[in-house]
Scaffold this motif. Structure first.
Motif, PDB file in Angstrom:
ATOM      1  N   SER A   1       0.827  -1.211   0.000  1.00 49.54           N
ATOM      2  CA  SER A   1       0.000   0.000   0.000  1.00 49.54           C
ATOM      3  C   SER A   1       0.857   1.255   0.000  1.00 49.54           C
ATOM      4  O   SER A   1       0.538   2.247  -0.671  1.00 49.54           O
ATOM      5  N   LEU A   2       1.978   1.223   0.755  1.00 47.66           N
ATOM      6  CA  LEU A   2       2.849   2.397   0.785  1.00 47.66           C
ATOM      7  C   LEU A   2       3.470   2.656  -0.572  1.00 47.66           C
ATOM      8  O   LEU A   2       3.484   3.796  -1.060  1.00 47.66           O
ATOM      9  N   SER A   3       3.984   1.590  -1.204  1.00 45.43           N
ATOM     10  CA  SER A   3       4.558   1.762  -2.543  1.00 45.43           C
ATOM     11  C   SER A   3       3.497   2.212  -3.533  1.00 45.43           C
ATOM     12  O   SER A   3       3.758   3.047  -4.407  1.00 45.43           O
ATOM     13  N   THR A   4       2.296   1.686  -3.409  1.00 44.92           N
ATOM     14  CA  THR A   4       1.216   2.089  -4.316  1.00 44.92           C
ATOM     15  C   THR A   4       0.865   3.558  -4.141  1.00 44.92           C
ATOM     16  O   THR A   4       0.635   4.282  -5.127  1.00 44.92           O
ATOM     17  N   SER A   5       0.830   4.016  -2.886  1.00 40.55           N
ATOM     18  CA  SER A   5       0.535   5.436  -2.654  1.00 40.55           C
ATOM     19  C   SER A   5       1.628   6.325  -3.214  1.00 40.55           C
ATOM     20  O   SER A   5       1.356   7.398  -3.777  1.00 40.55           O
ATOM     21  N   LEU A   6       2.884   5.874  -3.080  1.00 38.71           N
ATOM     22  CA  LEU A   6       3.982   6.660  -3.639  1.00 38.71           C
ATOM     23  C   LEU A   6       3.914   6.689  -5.166  1.00 38.71           C
ATOM     24  O   LEU A   6       4.164   7.734  -5.793  1.00 38.71           O
ATOM     25  N   ILE A   7       3.576   5.551  -5.761  1.00 37.94           N
ATOM     26  CA  ILE A   7       3.458   5.511  -7.225  1.00 37.94           C
ATOM     27  C   ILE A   7       2.309   6.392  -7.700  1.00 37.94           C
ATOM     28  O   ILE A   7       2.395   7.060  -8.740  1.00 37.94           O
ATOM     29  N   SER A   8       1.210   6.424  -6.929  1.00 39.20           N
ATOM     30  CA  SER A   8       0.077   7.272  -7.318  1.00 39.20           C
ATOM     31  C   SER A   8       0.427   8.755  -7.244  1.00 39.20           C
ATOM     32  O   SER A   8      -0.202   9.579  -7.924  1.00 39.20           O
TER      33      SER A   8
ATOM     34  N   GLN B   1       3.250   9.948  -8.251  1.00 42.70           N
ATOM     35  CA  GLN B   1       4.232  10.263  -9.278  1.00 42.70           C
ATOM     36  C   GLN B   1       3.742  11.306 -10.280  1.00 42.70           C
ATOM     37  O   GLN B   1       4.513  12.209 -10.656  1.00 42.70           O
ATOM     38  N   PRO B   2       2.473  11.255 -10.760  1.00 46.43           N
ATOM     39  CA  PRO B   2       2.038  12.328 -11.684  1.00 46.43           C
ATOM     40  C   PRO B   2       2.114  13.719 -11.053  1.00 46.43           C
ATOM     41  O   PRO B   2       2.539  14.679 -11.706  1.00 46.43           O
ATOM     42  N   ARG B   3       1.699  13.841  -9.792  1.00 44.80           N
ATOM     43  CA  ARG B   3       1.781  15.137  -9.116  1.00 44.80           C
ATOM     44  C   ARG B   3       3.224  15.574  -8.957  1.00 44.80           C
ATOM     45  O   ARG B   3       3.556  16.757  -9.126  1.00 44.80           O
ATOM     46  N   ILE B   4       4.100  14.619  -8.629  1.00 45.61           N
ATOM     47  CA  ILE B   4       5.523  14.952  -8.487  1.00 45.61           C
ATOM     48  C   ILE B   4       6.097  15.416  -9.822  1.00 45.61           C
ATOM     49  O   ILE B   4       6.891  16.366  -9.881  1.00 45.61           O
ATOM     50  N   SER B   5       5.697  14.753 -10.914  1.00 50.13           N
ATOM     51  CA  SER B   5       6.176  15.148 -12.242  1.00 50.13           C
ATOM     52  C   SER B   5       5.696  16.552 -12.598  1.00 50.13           C
ATOM     53  O   SER B   5       6.453  17.370 -13.145  1.00 50.13           O
TER      54      SER B   5
END
Length: 218
Positions: A133-140, A142-146
């Motif tokens: 879940s933590l990795s999934t939240s971080l991956i989600s 990614q668009p905002r970070i980009s």
């Protein structure tokens, strides 16, 4: 193949499958129990050592092609073969200048370290694979970070352009306001000096004319 050899092979394959699942989790955060590895185990005639090894090889090949980290590690391993498998021949050789008593003393002094290392390794095996879940939240995120990274780069470019324009404005002000004003004052001072010279010359000529007229009248 004897039953003992078959059980040993099955245990080795299961260990390899567990390591592959952990590696996939570390690289992609995937811990889906319905992976293709477990699906292979549930099949009838494909539940063989050869089939499971073939599946492992295929999964490793796909991972090396899809993961940049694995690809870079393989490139480093090809360039430096001894980096991940260094030679321990020199370390495994017992120095000939040490006596048996000295060697036993060294081993006894480091005895607690063996138990400590063994307990740490055992605790690593007991650790469960954490939830993704933590990795999934971080991956989600990614668009905002980009988007934020793009915004930061855009602002940095705008700031650089503003700094360049400010530098040109300061240079223009210095050339016109400071240097130009200085040149203007220098030109005015030169004109004033010329005017003073002309006035003095005219005053001198007038005084001489008046003196000559006085002498003539006398």
């Amino acid at each position: 193949m004897t039953q003992q050899a078959y059980e040993t092979a099955i245990t080795s394959v299961e260990d390899l499958e567990l390591r592959l699942r952990r590696l996939e989790y570390y690289l992609s955060g995937s811990d889906d129990p319905q992976s293709s590895l477990k699906a292979t185990v549930s099949k009838g005639r494909d539940n063989t050592v050869a089939a499971r090894l073939s599946t492992l090889e295929r999964r490793l090949h796909n991972m090396s092609e899809s993961s940049t980290v694995v690809h870079d590690l393989l490139q480093i391993q090809r360039a430096h073969p001894t980096l991940f498998h260094p030679s321990h021949s020199d370390l495994d050789t017992i120095p000939s200048y040490l006596s048996s008593e000295e060697i036993l003393a060294i081993v006894a002094a480091h005895g607690p370290l063996y138990h400590q290392t063994a307990s740490q390794l055992t605790s690593i095996h007991d650790l469960a694979i954490p939830s993704s879940s933590l990795s999934t939240s971080l991956i989600s995120l990614q668009p905002r970070i980009s988007k934020l990274q793009y915004l930061q780069e855009t602002q940095a470019k705008e700031m650089a352009a503003l700094r360049a324009r400010s530098a040109k404005a300061v240079q223009r002000w210095y050339e016109l306001g400071v240097l130009g004003q200085g040149e203007c004052w220098a030109e005015w001072e030169g004109r004033m000096e010329e005017c003073e010279k002309k006035v003095r010359r005219a005053v001198g000529d007038r005084q001489r004319d008046m003196e000559e007229r006085e002498k003539y009248m006398a």
